[in-house]
Motif scaffolding. Sequence first.
Motif, PDB file in Angstrom:
ATOM      1  N   GLN A 182      90.725  26.630 -43.571  1.00  0.00           N
ATOM      2  CA  GLN A 182      91.026  27.424 -42.385  1.00  0.00           C
ATOM      3  C   GLN A 182      89.850  27.346 -41.422  1.00  0.00           C
ATOM      4  O   GLN A 182      88.697  27.485 -41.826  1.00  0.00           O
ATOM      5  N   LEU A 183      90.149  27.139 -40.140  1.00  0.00           N
ATOM      6  CA  LEU A 183      89.133  27.040 -39.105  1.00  0.00           C
ATOM      7  C   LEU A 183      89.390  28.105 -38.053  1.00  0.00           C
ATOM      8  O   LEU A 183      90.520  28.269 -37.596  1.00  0.00           O
ATOM      9  N   MET A 184      88.345  28.830 -37.657  1.00  0.00           N
ATOM     10  CA  MET A 184      88.477  29.899 -36.683  1.00  0.00           C
ATOM     11  C   MET A 184      87.413  29.751 -35.603  1.00  0.00           C
ATOM     12  O   MET A 184      86.218  29.887 -35.876  1.00  0.00           O
ATOM     13  N   GLU A 185      87.856  29.494 -34.367  1.00  0.00           N
ATOM     14  CA  GLU A 185      86.945  29.336 -33.242  1.00  0.00           C
ATOM     15  C   GLU A 185      86.654  30.675 -32.575  1.00  0.00           C
ATOM     16  O   GLU A 185      87.479  31.588 -32.600  1.00  0.00           O
ATOM     17  N   SER A 186      85.491  30.753 -31.938  1.00  0.00           N
ATOM     18  CA  SER A 186      85.123  31.916 -31.153  1.00  0.00           C
ATOM     19  C   SER A 186      84.104  31.494 -30.098  1.00  0.00           C
ATOM     20  O   SER A 186      83.516  30.421 -30.187  1.00  0.00           O
ATOM     21  N   GLY A 187      83.905  32.341 -29.100  1.00  0.00           N
ATOM     22  CA  GLY A 187      82.877  32.109 -28.097  1.00  0.00           C
ATOM     23  C   GLY A 187      83.373  31.659 -26.740  1.00  0.00           C
ATOM     24  O   GLY A 187      82.577  31.534 -25.804  1.00  0.00           O
ATOM     25  N   GLY A 188      84.671  31.411 -26.605  1.00  0.00           N
ATOM     26  CA  GLY A 188      85.201  31.009 -25.317  1.00  0.00           C
ATOM     27  C   GLY A 188      85.197  32.161 -24.332  1.00  0.00           C
ATOM     28  O   GLY A 188      84.979  33.317 -24.690  1.00  0.00           O
ATOM     29  N   GLY A 189      85.438  31.831 -23.069  1.00  0.00           N
ATOM     30  CA  GLY A 189      85.468  32.852 -22.044  1.00  0.00           C
ATOM     31  C   GLY A 189      85.464  32.266 -20.655  1.00  0.00           C
ATOM     32  O   GLY A 189      85.688  31.069 -20.469  1.00  0.00           O
ATOM     33  N   LEU A 190      85.212  33.131 -19.678  1.00  0.00           N
ATOM     34  CA  LEU A 190      85.163  32.747 -18.272  1.00  0.00           C
ATOM     35  C   LEU A 190      83.714  32.677 -17.818  1.00  0.00           C
ATOM     36  O   LEU A 190      82.939  33.613 -18.047  1.00  0.00           O
TER      37      LEU A 190
ATOM     38  N   THR B 153      87.174  23.036 -18.001  1.00  0.00           N
ATOM     39  CA  THR B 153      88.165  24.051 -18.334  1.00  0.00           C
ATOM     40  C   THR B 153      89.231  23.473 -19.256  1.00  0.00           C
ATOM     41  O   THR B 153      89.851  22.457 -18.940  1.00  0.00           O
ATOM     42  N   ALA B 154      89.434  24.111 -20.404  1.00  0.00           N
ATOM     43  CA  ALA B 154      90.388  23.627 -21.399  1.00  0.00           C
ATOM     44  C   ALA B 154      90.420  24.584 -22.577  1.00  0.00           C
ATOM     45  O   ALA B 154      89.581  25.484 -22.691  1.00  0.00           O
ATOM     46  N   VAL B 155      91.389  24.370 -23.455  1.00  0.00           N
ATOM     47  CA  VAL B 155      91.371  24.992 -24.766  1.00  0.00           C
ATOM     48  C   VAL B 155      90.557  24.088 -25.682  1.00  0.00           C
ATOM     49  O   VAL B 155      90.843  22.894 -25.802  1.00  0.00           O
ATOM     50  N   TYR B 156      89.550  24.651 -26.309  1.00  0.00           N
ATOM     51  CA  TYR B 156      88.683  23.888 -27.197  1.00  0.00           C
ATOM     52  C   TYR B 156      89.086  24.161 -28.640  1.00  0.00           C
ATOM     53  O   TYR B 156      89.179  25.315 -29.066  1.00  0.00           O
ATOM     54  N   LEU B 157      89.323  23.086 -29.394  1.00  0.00           N
ATOM     55  CA  LEU B 157      89.802  23.189 -30.759  1.00  0.00           C
ATOM     56  C   LEU B 157      88.808  22.603 -31.744  1.00  0.00           C
ATOM     57  O   LEU B 157      88.256  21.522 -31.516  1.00  0.00           O
ATOM     58  N   CYS B 158      88.607  23.302 -32.831  1.00  0.00           N
ATOM     59  CA  CYS B 158      87.752  22.847 -33.914  1.00  0.00           C
ATOM     60  C   CYS B 158      88.560  21.963 -34.854  1.00  0.00           C
ATOM     61  O   CYS B 158      89.733  22.241 -35.136  1.00  0.00           O
ATOM     62  N   ASN B 159      87.930  20.908 -35.361  1.00  0.00           N
ATOM     63  CA  ASN B 159      88.602  19.947 -36.228  1.00  0.00           C
ATOM     64  C   ASN B 159      87.706  19.568 -37.400  1.00  0.00           C
ATOM     65  O   ASN B 159      86.497  19.421 -37.238  1.00  0.00           O
ATOM     66  N   LEU B 160      88.312  19.413 -38.565  1.00  0.00           N
ATOM     67  CA  LEU B 160      87.610  18.925 -39.749  1.00  0.00           C
ATOM     68  C   LEU B 160      88.402  17.776 -40.354  1.00  0.00           C
ATOM     69  O   LEU B 160      89.617  17.890 -40.535  1.00  0.00           O
ATOM     70  N   GLN B 161      87.722  16.680 -40.663  1.00  0.00           N
ATOM     71  CA  GLN B 161      88.348  15.509 -41.256  1.00  0.00           C
ATOM     72  C   GLN B 161      87.587  15.094 -42.503  1.00  0.00           C
ATOM     73  O   GLN B 161      86.363  15.161 -42.550  1.00  0.00           O
TER      74      GLN B 161
ATOM     75  N   THR C 186      90.088  28.030 -28.623  1.00  0.00           N
ATOM     76  CA  THR C 186      89.521  29.086 -27.810  1.00  0.00           C
ATOM     77  C   THR C 186      89.455  28.610 -26.362  1.00  0.00           C
ATOM     78  O   THR C 186      89.087  27.468 -26.093  1.00  0.00           O
ATOM     79  N   GLN C 187      89.841  29.481 -25.442  1.00  0.00           N
ATOM     80  CA  GLN C 187      89.940  29.113 -24.033  1.00  0.00           C
ATOM     81  C   GLN C 187      88.574  29.166 -23.358  1.00  0.00           C
ATOM     82  O   GLN C 187      87.853  30.157 -23.458  1.00  0.00           O
ATOM     83  N   VAL C 188      88.242  28.093 -22.657  1.00  0.00           N
ATOM     84  CA  VAL C 188      87.052  28.034 -21.814  1.00  0.00           C
ATOM     85  C   VAL C 188      87.515  27.804 -20.383  1.00  0.00           C
ATOM     86  O   VAL C 188      88.212  26.822 -20.103  1.00  0.00           O
ATOM     87  N   THR C 189      87.142  28.702 -19.486  1.00  0.00           N
ATOM     88  CA  THR C 189      87.505  28.585 -18.083  1.00  0.00           C
ATOM     89  C   THR C 189      86.243  28.601 -17.236  1.00  0.00           C
ATOM     90  O   THR C 189      85.449  29.538 -17.327  1.00  0.00           O
ATOM     91  N   VAL C 190      86.064  27.572 -16.419  1.00  0.00           N
ATOM     92  CA  VAL C 190      84.893  27.445 -15.559  1.00  0.00           C
ATOM     93  C   VAL C 190      85.356  27.539 -14.117  1.00  0.00           C
ATOM     94  O   VAL C 190      86.136  26.707 -13.651  1.00  0.00           O
ATOM     95  N   SER C 191      84.884  28.544 -13.400  1.00  0.00           N
ATOM     96  CA  SER C 191      85.272  28.758 -12.016  1.00  0.00           C
ATOM     97  C   SER C 191      84.278  28.096 -11.067  1.00  0.00           C
ATOM     98  O   SER C 191      83.084  27.977 -11.368  1.00  0.00           O
ATOM     99  N   SER C 192      84.767  27.673  -9.901  1.00  0.00           N
ATOM    100  CA  SER C 192      83.928  27.028  -8.909  1.00  0.00           C
ATOM    101  C   SER C 192      83.261  28.033  -7.996  1.00  0.00           C
ATOM    102  O   SER C 192      83.630  29.216  -7.973  1.00  0.00           O
TER     103      SER C 192
END
Length: 118
Positions: free
Chosen positions: A3-11, A90-98, A112-118
Amino acid sequence: QVQLMESGGGLVQAGGSLRLSCAASGIIFTINTMGWYRQAPGKQRELVAKITNRGSTNYADSVKGRFNISRDNAKNTLYLQMNSLKPEDTAVYLCNLQTVQFGFRQYWGQGTQVTVSS
């Protein structure tokens, strides 16, 4: 199962910084590659950065010099330090393990959503 759980995204405003974290739990194979992918509306999912259990890294050309990927194997945690952020980040950032220890296996976080405003 992993199980992978992302955190830390924001505006954040352009030029700012964010630090993403991905906590892994469950059955974790020692030999693996973890990475961050991102998906923006209307665009394909792309690899941002990846890191092996030995610490070897690779980055997308678009983020080289701005982002840094790292991992803490003792804590089963992956990080992405993002600096000098641009609106195009700006994008949804996903964690991956292979892992290929017993044939190819792949696991994804919810993102987790990352949004960067101009």
